[in-house]
Design an enzyme around this catalytic site. Structure first.
Site, PDB file in Angstrom:
ATOM      1  CE  LYS A 150      -4.021   1.814   2.581  1.00  0.00           C
ATOM      2  NZ  LYS A 150      -4.799   1.665   3.832  1.00  0.00           N
ATOM      3  CB  SER A 171      -7.944   3.826   2.767  1.00  0.00           C
ATOM      4  OG  SER A 171      -7.096   3.088   3.630  1.00  0.00           O
ATOM      5  CB  SER A 193      -8.095   0.968   5.623  1.00  0.00           C
ATOM      6  OG  SER A 193      -8.761   2.204   5.676  1.00  0.00           O
TER       7      SER A 193
END
Lengths: 487, 493
Positions: free
Chosen positions: A76, A151, A175
Site C-alpha cells: 500500500k 482505503s 481499511s
C-alpha cells in the site's frame, strides 16, 4: 503450463523452494499480469519492476530463504519504501522517494519477498472506496463499475485481480477488512502494536495497524508472521512473542471448531445491513455451528457510539499528523515566488496538495482539539473508547471471538456515496469498534450477494490473533474461496 | 521616576520559566548526535526531520536527567505521565508540533532556596517537564537578520529534537525591590544545581540555558496585575536587568492610568529594556493532546529512589562547607559561585594550591580573560592542575607575581604547562646571587651619586637602584632581595 498468478502464496513458496519454478518467473508472471490488466483495474500507483526482479534474482541465487521467499507482494502506498515513490495517494507527496524503509518493508525484503509496486488507496488512508485517491479510483475486479473498498482498495483489488498473491494493507477503521470483504479476499488487522508502524505514513497514530491481504487465510497468516513482532523504532510496538497464527490457520483448516464460542453482538442486529449481507452472514454462522462452534449473543452497549468517537479521535490525530506536510522539507511546494510569505506558501501548498476528504478531516480534527471544545469532543471520545474496550473485555469473558458481517453493504457503484460523507463512513460501522479497542480482526469471504462478495468478520482479544485465524480458516474450509469473473 | 520610587507604590510579582538543554549524547527521540556547532543539517535523520512515517522513541537518559533535576528541586515525581503534542506551524519545527508535556508533567511541587543579602527566599517550583527543542531558522538578505525584509530563510535541524527541560516557578510575590536580585539568584542557583547534576553544561551564552521572565505589578492590597513574559534573557545579569526594566516600564504605564497587556516581550541586550513581541491575546491555540506515538512514562519507584540517593551534594550545602574550608566570606563565595569558579577552585586546591592562591587566579586573571572572550571560566585556557602548578612556582619563589602573569599568558596561549612556559620564555626569578650581585654592582657603578646618598644613610634613594637592577634583569629578580643586596653592598644595612 500453470498460470502462476492463480496460485496462492503458500503454493508459490513451495514451488520456488523446491526449484520447480524460479522466483524470477513468479515475479515476471505477476508483472506481466499487472501490465495486462492494471490499466482497467488501476490497483497500482507505481510498479517497481526492476527492484522486484532484482529481489527475485537474489532468492534464485539462494541468498535469501524463508517461508515466503520469492513470493511477490504489493505494498500500500502509505508505507515507506526506500527509493520507490511513496505518495499516500496524495498530490502533496507526488514523486517523493523515501530515504528509508518502513520496518515491515525491511522485513519483507529480509524474507526475500519481491515488491511489485505500490497500491492505490484513498488519500492518506481516509475513505472507504479509493474514490479519494488523488490519482483516480481503483476498480473492483468483480465489477469495474464498482468500488474496491477503501482505503486499501488497491491492495485488495490487486490480489482479487491476480496481479499479486499478497499485499500489505493498513487498517485504521477497516481499511484492510472492508476492501477484503468487497473484493472477496482475506484481510487481517493484527493487534494494535503487533505490527510496527515505523515507516507507515500516519493517519491516526493510536489506530493505524499494518496487516496482510491475501486470497486465503493461510496466506494471510504466513504474511502476518513475516511482518509481525516487536520493533524498537515504534514505541507502541508490543514487546511480546507473536501468537502462532500460521499454526492456528492450519489447525482451522481441518474444519473442527468443537467448543469454540462465537459471540454475535446484539447491538449490531437491525443495523441496516443489506439483506444479502445478512443472509450470507447467517448462512456462515450455520456452517460454523456445523463445525462444532457455539453461538452466544453478547451485548456491547457502547458500540453504537463507536462511529462518532472514531470520527473525533482519528481526525484529531490526523490534523496533527498531517501538519508536517507544509512544503518546507519535501513534497509539493506551491506559490514560492519570492514574494509570498512562508505562511502563504504553506497555505497554498496545503490547499493544492490535499484533497477534499483530507481537508474535511483536518478541519474536523482541528476543531475537536480546539481550546474549549477538547473536553466535549476529543476528551469525550476517549472516554467512549474506554467503554468500548470494556465492552470487548467483558464480551471476551463469555466468548472466544466476536463475529459480524465485515461491512453492511457490498461493493457500491462509483459516486453513489461521495456526496454524503456519512453514507461513506457507514461502510466501517462494524470494523471501527475493533480499532478503538486495539484487538485483532479478520475479514474472510463468506459468499455472494447479488453476485458480489460478502465478508465475514472475526474479532479476537488483543494478542490472540491466532484465534481469529483458526475460525477464519475453518469458515474458509466450509464455504470455499471466491473467484471473480474474468477481466 | 526612579526604581526605588516605583517600589514604594507598587508590589511586583515575578515568575520564571527556564529551559535547560540536556547534555544527552543523542537526541530525545532518535539516535542523532547533539554536538554543538556541527555543520548545519548533519545531525539529522528521518525521525528528527519528521519524514513521513518516522516515529519517535523516548531517550531514557533524557527522562533520567529530568527526574534528577526534579529531585534536586525537591519535586514529586509523577508515577505516570504522558507526553503531549503542542500544535503550531513553524518551519524550524519539523513536525509542526512540539512533543512536550501539558497537564501531566513529570515533576511537580518543588522549591529552591536562594540567599540574597543574607536573607533566604523560597522559590516554589510548579513543574519540571521534558520537551524537544526546535531547529534554528536563519533569515538571509535582510538588514536585521529577522524574518522581516529577508529574501530567504534557511533552517538548520541539528538542534531539532534535542531534549529540553522546562522548569517553571510558581508566582513569587512579596519580594519588593529585591525582585530583580532574587530572580537572578534563583537562576544562578538553578544553574549550579543542574551543573552539579552533570546533566547539562547550562551555558546561557550558548543557549543551553534560556530564561523567560514573567513580571506584573499591583498596588498594595490589590489582586496581582496582568503579567508580561519577557523572552531572550540570556545571562544572569540580563535576568536582573529584565525584571528591573519591566517593573519600571509597567509602573510608567500604570502611573499614566494605562493598562498592561498580556504579551510576550523581548529583552534587548544593548539597551537593557524590553520590546513588545507577539500579543498573547492573539496567541495560537496549541490544541494540546496526549502524544499517541509514545507510551506513557511510568518511572519505576525503585529507579527514582536510586536516583534520589545518588543526588550530588546540594550547591548551597557545598558552598557552606567550602566557605568554611577556604576561610572566606559569604560574599566572596557568592562571587566565586556567580563566576562559575567554585568547582575550578576546588579542583585547583585538590591539585595542591592554597585556597587563596587558587581563588586569586580564577577570580582575577582568568575571570578577566573569560569575560573578554565571552566564554565560560573553564574555557579560559587553563586547567586547575596548571593553575595549581603556577601557584606552586610562586610559592617556591621561582616566579613573582608579575612573572607569574606572563607565564599564565603563555599557558592560555597554549605554549604548555607553567614550568615549560617559564623555561621557554626564560621567566624564572633570578636567585643566583652571583649574577644578581654583578647586576647590583653594575648599577652602583653607573649611579655614583645615588650610591653616595645611600652610603650617607638616605636609604629611600635605594628605590632608583632597585629599578635599574630590575631593568637589567628584565624583571626576573625579586625586588626585596635586590634592595637588601644594594643596602648590603653599600654598607647601609
Amino acid at each position: 503450463m500453470t498460470d502462476l498468478t492463480r496460485l496462492n502464496a503458500a503454493s508459490l513458496a513451495d514451488l520456488i523452494a523446491t526449484k520447480q519454478v524460479s522466483a524470477v518467473e513468479v515475479a515476471t508472471a505477476h508483472l506481466d499480469r499487472i501490465a495486462a490488466v492494471d490499466d482497467r483495474v488501476h490497483a497500482f500507483l507505481h510498479v517497481s519492476r526492476a527492484e522486484a526482479l532484482a529481489a527475485a534474482e537474489r532468492v534464485d541465487r539462494g541468498e535469501v530463504t524463508g517461508p515466503l521467499a520469492g513470493v511477490p507482494i504489493a505494498v500500500k502506498d502509505v508505507v515507506a519504501t526506500e527509493g520507490i515513490p511513496t505518495t499516500a495517494a496524495s498530490k502533496i507527496l507526488e514523486g517523493w522517494k523515501p530515504p528509508y524503509d518502513a520496518t515491515i518493508v525491511a522485513r519483507l525484503k529480509a524474507a526475500g519477498m519481491p515488491i511489485l509496486g505500490k497500491t492505490n488507496m484513498d488519500e492518506f488512508a481516509m475513505g472507504s472506496s479509493t474514490e479519494y485517491s488523488a490519482y483516480g479510483p481503483t476498480k473492483n475486479p468483480w465489477d469495474l463499475g464498482r468500488i474496491p473498498g477503501g482505503s486499501g482498495g488497491g491492495s485488495s483489488a490487486a490480489i482479487a485481480a491476480y496481479e499479486a498473491p499478497l499485499a500489505i494493507g493498513t487498517d485504521t477503521g477497516g481499511s484492510i477488512r472492508q476492501p477484503g470483504a468487497v473484493t472477496g479476499t482475506v484481510g487481517a488487522k493484527p493487534t494494535y502494536g503487533g505490527t510496527s508502524r515505523y515507516g507507515l505514513i500516519a493517519f491516526s497514530s493510536s489506530l493505524d495497524t499494518p496487516g496482510p491481504c491475501a486470497r486465503t487465510v493461510e496466506d494471510a497468516a504466513l504474511l502476518h508472521a513475516v511482518i509481525a513482532g516487536h520493533d524498537p523504532r515504534d514505541s507502541t510496538s508490543i514487546n511480546q512473542s507473536v501468537p502462532d497464527v500460521v499454526a492456528a490457520a492450519r489447525l482451522g483448516k481441518n474444519g473442527d471448531l468443537t467448543g469454540v464460542k462465537l459471540g454475535i453482538v446484539k447491538e449490531f442486529a437491525g443495523d441496516g445491513s443489506e439483506p444479502g449481507v445478512t443472509a450470507a452472514f447467517r448462512e456462515s454462522l450455520d456452517a460454523l455451528v456445523k463445525l462444532g462452534a457455539e453461538i452466544v449473543e453478547v451485548s456491547c452497549p457502547h458500540f453504537e457510539y463507536a462511529l462518532p468517537a472514531y470520527y473525533l479521535i482519528a481526525p484529531s490525530e490526523a490534523s496533527s499528523n498531517l501538519a508536517r506536510f507544509d512544503g518546507v522539507r519535501y513534497g509539493l511546494r506551491t506559490g514560492d515566488d519570492g514574494n509570498r510569505s512562508l505562511e502563504e506558501v504553506m497555505s497554498l501548498t496545503r490547499d493544492e496538495g490535499f484533497g477534499p476528504e483530507v481537508k474535511r478531516r483536518i478541519i474536523l480534527g482541528t476543531y475537536a482539539l480546539s481550546s474549549g471544545y477538547y473536553d466535549a469532543y476529543y476528551g469525550q471520545a476517549q472516554k467512549v473508547r474506554t467503554l468500548i474496550t470494556r465492552d470487548f473485555q467483558s464480551a471476551f469473558e463469555q466468548v472466544d471471538v466476536l463475529v459480524s458481517p465485515t461491512t453492511p453493504f457490498t461493493a457500491f457503484p462509483f459516486g453513489s456515496r461521495t456526496s454524503d460523507p456519512y453514507q461513506m463512513y457507514l461502510a466501517d460501522l462494524f470494523t471501527i469498534p475493533t480499532n478503538l479497542y486495539g484487538g485483532p480482526a479478520i475479514s474472510v469471504p463468506c459468499g455472494l450477494s447479488e453476485g458480489l462478495p460478502v465478508g465475514f468478520q472475526i474479532m479476537a482479544p488483543t494478542m490472540a490473533d491466532d484465534r481469529m485465524y483458526r475460525v477464519a480458516a475453518a469458515l474458509e474450509s466450509a464455504v470455499g474461496t471466491l473467484t471473480p469473473p474474468a477481466l | 521616576m526612579s526604581y526605588e520610587d516605583v517600589l514604594t507604590r507598587y508590589e511586583p510579582v515575578i515568575g520564571l520559566e527556564t529551559h535547560v538543554e540536556l547534555g544527552t549524547k543523542t537526541k530525545m527521540f532518535c539516535g542523532c548526535k547533539t554536538d554543538f556547532g556541527a555543520e548545519p543539517n548533519t545531525q539529522t535523520c528521518p525521525v528528527c526531520l519528521a519524514l513521513p512515517g518516522a516515529l519517535p522513541v523516548m531517550n531514557r537518559a533524557a527522562i533520567e536527567a529530568t527526574i534528577q533535576i526534579g529531585l534536586a528541586l525537591n519535586c514529586d515525581i509523577a508515577e505516570w505521565c504522558r507526553m503531549a503534542r503542542k500544535n503550531y506551524f513553524y518551519p524550524d519545527m519539523p513536525k509542526n508540533f512540539q512533543t512536550s508535556q501539558y497537564d501531566e508533567p513529570l515533576c511537580v511541587e518543588g522549591y529552591v532556596d536562594v540567599t540574597v543579602d543574607g536573607k533566604e527566599y523560597r522559590i516554589g517550583i510548579e513543574r519540571v517537564h521534558i520537551e524537544e527543542d526546535t531547529g534554528k531558522t536563519l533569515h538571509v538578505g535582510g538588514a536585521t537578520g529577522r524574518i522581516h525584509g529577508a529574501t530567504e530563510s534557511l533552517v538548520d535541524y541539528n538542534r531539532a529534537g534535542i531534549p529540553l527541560v522546562e522548569i517553571v516557578t510558581k508566582p513569587v510575590p512579596g519580594l519588593g525591590a529585591l525582585a530583580p536580585e532574587v530572580a537572578k539568584a534563583y537562576v544562578a542557583e538553578l544553574r549550579d544545581i543542574v551543573r552539579a547534576l552533570g546533566v547539562s553544561d547550562v551555558r546561557m551564552e550558548q543557549g543551553s540555558m534560556r530564561c523567560d521572565v514573567n513580571t506584573s505589578l499591583n498596588l498594595p492590597g490589590d489582586d496581582w496585575g496582568t503579567r508580561t513574559e519577557t523572552k531572550n534573557v540570556n545571562s544572569l545579569r540580563s535576568v536582573e536587568r529584565a525584571v528591573r526594566s519591566e517593573i519600571i516600564r509597567q509602573a510608567g504605564i500604570l502611573d499614566d492610568g494605562g493598562k498592561i497587556f498580556q504579551e510576550t516581550r523581548h529583552f534587548q541586550e544593548t539597551t537593557g529594556d524590553t520590546r513588545s513581541g507577539r500579543s498573547k491575546e492573539t496567541a495560537t491555540d496549541y490544541r494540546y493532546f496526549p502524544e499517541p506515538d509514545l507510551v506513557p512514562i511510568a518511572a519505576d519507584p525503585v529507579w527514582v529512589t536510586s536516583l534520589r540517593e545518588a543526588l550530588p551534594e546540594k550547591p548551597s550545602v557545598k558552598r557552606a562547607r567550602l566557605r568554611e574550608e577556604w576561610g572566606i566570606s559569604e560574599s566572596d563565595m557568592q562571587s566565586a559561585a556567580n563566576a562559575g569558579a567554585v568547582e575550578l577552585i576546588e579542583e585547583t586546591i585538590a591539585a595542591g594550591a592554597s585556597p587563596a592562591g587558587a581563588r586569586k587566579w580564577w577570580l582575577g586573571e582568568l575571570a578577566r580573560r573569560s569575560n573578554e572572550l565571552g566564554v565560560e571560566l573553564s574555557e579560559a585556557g587553563a586547567t586547575p592542575v596548571q593553575v595549581a602548578e603556577l601557584q606552586k612556582l610562586v610559592d617556591d619563589g621561582k616566579l613573582n607575581d608579575k612573572l607569574a602573569r606572563q607565564v599564565l599568558e603563555g599557558v592560555v596561549a597554549g605554549e604548555g604547562d607553567p614550568a615549560a612556559v617559564m623555561a621557554s620564555r626564560g621567566l624564572e626569578v633570578v636567585n643566583d646571587t652571583g649574577a644578581l650581585t654583578a647586576a647590583v654592582d653594575e648599577a652602583i657603578a653607573a649611579n655614583p651619586d645615588i650610591a653616595a646618598k645611600i652610603r650617607d644613610g638616605k636609604v629611600a634613594a635605594a628605590g632608583a637602584l632597585v629599578g635599574a637592577v630590575m631593568k637589567t634583569t628584565r624583571g626576573q629578580a625579586d625586588a626585596k632581595t635586590v634592595r637588601d643586596l644594594i643596602l648590603e653592598r653599600l654598607g647601609a644595612s
